[in-house]
Motif scaffolding. Sequence first.
Motif, PDB file in Angstrom:
ATOM      1  N   VAL A  70       0.837  -1.189   0.000  1.00 27.71           N
ATOM      2  CA  VAL A  70       0.000   0.000   0.000  1.00 27.71           C
ATOM      3  C   VAL A  70       0.879   1.249   0.000  1.00 27.71           C
ATOM      4  N   GLN A  71       0.583   2.157  -0.931  1.00 27.26           N
ATOM      5  CA  GLN A  71       1.347   3.402  -1.031  1.00 27.26           C
ATOM      6  C   GLN A  71       0.685   4.496  -0.189  1.00 27.26           C
ATOM      7  N   LEU A  76      -5.291  10.315  -4.040  1.00 33.33           N
ATOM      8  CA  LEU A  76      -5.555   8.948  -4.459  1.00 33.33           C
ATOM      9  C   LEU A  76      -6.685   8.933  -5.472  1.00 33.33           C
ATOM     10  N   SER A  77      -6.509   8.170  -6.534  1.00 38.40           N
ATOM     11  CA  SER A  77      -7.570   7.983  -7.532  1.00 38.40           C
ATOM     12  C   SER A  77      -8.318   6.698  -7.218  1.00 38.40           C
ATOM     13  N   ALA A 161      -7.835   6.449   4.539  1.00 47.32           N
ATOM     14  CA  ALA A 161      -7.018   6.307   5.743  1.00 47.32           C
ATOM     15  C   ALA A 161      -5.867   5.330   5.513  1.00 47.32           C
ATOM     16  N   ASP A 162      -6.128   4.224   4.836  1.00 48.97           N
ATOM     17  CA  ASP A 162      -5.082   3.240   4.574  1.00 48.97           C
ATOM     18  C   ASP A 162      -3.915   3.844   3.803  1.00 48.97           C
ATOM     19  N   ALA A 167      -6.668  13.887  -0.322  1.00 57.15           N
ATOM     20  CA  ALA A 167      -7.633  14.255  -1.360  1.00 57.15           C
ATOM     21  C   ALA A 167      -7.895  13.053  -2.261  1.00 57.15           C
ATOM     22  N   LEU A 168      -9.055  13.077  -2.916  1.00 52.98           N
ATOM     23  CA  LEU A 168      -9.474  11.986  -3.782  1.00 52.98           C
ATOM     24  C   LEU A 168      -9.802  12.487  -5.178  1.00 52.98           C
ATOM     25  N   GLU A 169      -9.518  11.655  -6.149  1.00 51.58           N
ATOM     26  CA  GLU A 169     -10.062  11.784  -7.493  1.00 51.58           C
ATOM     27  C   GLU A 169     -10.957  10.579  -7.694  1.00 51.58           C
ATOM     28  N   LEU A 170     -12.230  10.804  -8.041  1.00 51.05           N
ATOM     29  CA  LEU A 170     -13.165   9.715  -8.262  1.00 51.05           C
ATOM     30  C   LEU A 170     -13.364   9.510  -9.754  1.00 51.05           C
TER      31      LEU A 170
END
Length: 294
Positions: A70-71, A76-77, A161-162, A167-170
């Motif tokens: 896990v990076q 994260l996308s 969290a992992d 931030a997220l890209e969906l």
Amino acid sequence: MKATLANSLLAPPVRLVLALMAAGATSACAPTGLEARRTEARSLAAHAGWERVAIDSGRFVLIAHRPRPVQRVERLSVYIEGDGLAWLSRSEPSRDPTPLDPVALGLALRHPSGAAVHLGRPCQFTLDMERRNCSNKYWTSHRFAPEVVDSIDHALDRIKADHGAQALELVGYSGGGAIAALVAARRDDVERLITVAGNLDPAAWTRMHRITPLEGSLDPVVVAPALSELEQIHLSGAKDRELPAELAQGWLRHLRSPSAASLRIVPDFDHHCCWVEAWPMLYPGLASRAAPAH
């Protein structure tokens, strides 16, 4: 800035390469049995060095696939799967929605830069002991129900969290595009929304195909105005008859003006072909704005 539309995303030489790829490819029959579909997804992920993760998201156990190890990343996308095998015929629902062709998984595995995770929808890719609350309504009439959106939202918290992400890209494929939009409207950590052949207006979609409305589902159109300032890129295939570009154009009309959204129509693509094959070429180009519509 008005919502924008590009009539051509790929330059002619690139389109020619993709046409040759499609013409020269030998297509194997898609696995149809449930165990074959599960095995196919596990094999695709394992071949790329990805692991399968079961996430307890409350009502459902959701299955994610991610690279090992896990990076830890800032952004994260997350690729959200389509509706999968919802119906066996116009009147008979499937017993399990695990897709015949997991396009979002294929896209995630070919994510060309940064960290990516694939997230299945309720009851997709699940083993028997993981099939909690798997009523077929959750891949037919209730596929975008509040409890479905809740489960995806909770799973994103765990995934984020992992990875230690801020931030997220969906990225949502087909019905996963509706889920991505509905979830993005609830969160303040989504920096960009991308849909690929996305179902952004389910009511218009059911009218177009003269099928039963999704009475138990939320309507992404309702949250569209709240997403007007979020960067959005919606990709449609020019030959897509299942979710034609006009449905995405309808979504743009529900955004407030000015908006940060664009629609890009890709020549020669349909609902399935050739998003996965072309993704390493398509995705990097999404950073540039489309040309204004005329």
